[in-house]
Design an enzyme around this catalytic site. Structure first.
Site, short mmCIF file in Angstrom:
data_model
loop_
_atom_site.label_atom_id
_atom_site.label_comp_id
_atom_site.label_asym_id
_atom_site.label_seq_id
_atom_site.Cartn_x
_atom_site.Cartn_y
_atom_site.Cartn_z
N ARG A 83 0.84 -1.20 0.00
CA ARG A 83 0.00 0.00 0.00
C ARG A 83 0.87 1.25 0.00
NH1 ARG A 83 1.20 2.12 4.62
NH2 ARG A 83 1.64 0.80 6.43
N THR A 88 2.74 2.01 10.07
CA THR A 88 1.58 2.14 10.93
C THR A 88 1.34 0.83 11.67
OG1 THR A 88 -0.70 2.97 11.08
CG2 THR A 88 -0.20 1.45 9.27
N CYS A 185 2.64 6.74 10.43
CA CYS A 185 2.40 7.46 9.17
C CYS A 185 3.34 8.64 8.99
CB CYS A 185 0.94 7.92 9.08
SG CYS A 185 -0.26 6.58 9.23
#
Length: 258
Positions: A83, A88, A185
């Site tokens: 992704r 995270t 993040c």
């Protein structure tokens, strides 16, 4: 012409990350093949993960090696994912949603930016309608309770107009100590919030799912239908196999090891 429904499934046991990623890849291939005869279903998978840190495509190999050693030592898995985004955490107490949608069904076709925007609005609408939470605007993707408290993350992948990966919404206090171990993040100074911390009320992951499913359908303009796993086909067989694998796994770490 009305669009077909999105079929959703909510897993019960927390799922290991890598086999769940492989499930998404398998379902993507099934959708891509079946699309040739316009016989493919759109899916929404809802679940919790066993404790895991995932790294997106923006991190270097040196960063990955350092993070992997440190974070597996405290009891979590560590996976480099396909992704977008950076490091995270996923784990119990957090709803993870993986929509596997064919964006070319829409007319005009939904672009990646619109797709992510609808996802963010789904989460914001759920928090506002179900819990009366006022949210803070942010230049960053995701949902924030205030400029320093993030309650939900988004990281997607779109290939051949078919989506994978998705969103994560913190429901209970459980994810907070795991998030405290990293700069999630890449947002320094931002901490993890949750529905429980924001409302002060008892909440559960399973209790959030019906409202979240309804609002997902509303924002994407689709009917939502529970996936019938008794209808055996390659997709439901793969989902059932992962359910069984997760049910047979042992306990997971409830908090980071110190």
């Amino acid at each position: 012409m009305a669009l077909p429904p999105i079929f959703y499934h909510a897993f019960r046991p927390p799922l290991p990350y890598r086999p769940t990623w492989l499930l998404q890849e398998s379902l993507h291939r099934i959708q891509l093949e079946a699309r040739r005869s316009a016989n493919h279903n759109d899916l929404l998978l809802l679940l919790e993960h066993r404790p895991v840190y995932t790294a997106g495509r923006r991190q270097t190999e040196h960063e990955l090696d350092n993070d992997r050693q440190r974070l597996t030592a405290i009891g979590a898995d560590f996976v480099s994912a396909s992704r977008g985004g950076q490091l995270t955490y996923h784990g119990p107490g957090q709803i993870v949603g993986y929509p596997l949608l064919d964006l070319s069904r829409y007319s005009p076709v939904i672009g990646a930016r619109d797709y992510v925007c609808r996802m963010q609005k789904t989460l914001e609408l759920h928090l506002k309608e179900a819990h009366g939470l006022d949210l803070a605007p942010s230049e960053h993707t995701g949902v924030f309770l205030d400029p320093r408290t993030k309650i939900a993350s988004i990281g997607v992948q779109v290939r051949h107009r078919l989506t994978s990966h998705g969103f994560a919404l913190n429901v209970t206090h459980e994810p907070r100590p795991w998030f405290d171990e990293v700069v999630a993040c890449g947002l320094d100074g931002v901490k993890a919030g949750s529905i429980q911390s924001a409302t002060g009320k008892p909440v559960t992951v399973q209790g959030e799912i019906p409202g979240l499913v309804e609002r997902f359908g509303r924002l994407y303009g689709r009917d939502m239908v529970r996936l019938d796993l008794s209808q055996r086909n390659p997709s439901t067989d793969a989902i059932l196999a992962l359910e069984q694998e997760a049910a047979e796994m042992g306990p997971w770490a409830k908090a980071p090891r110190k």
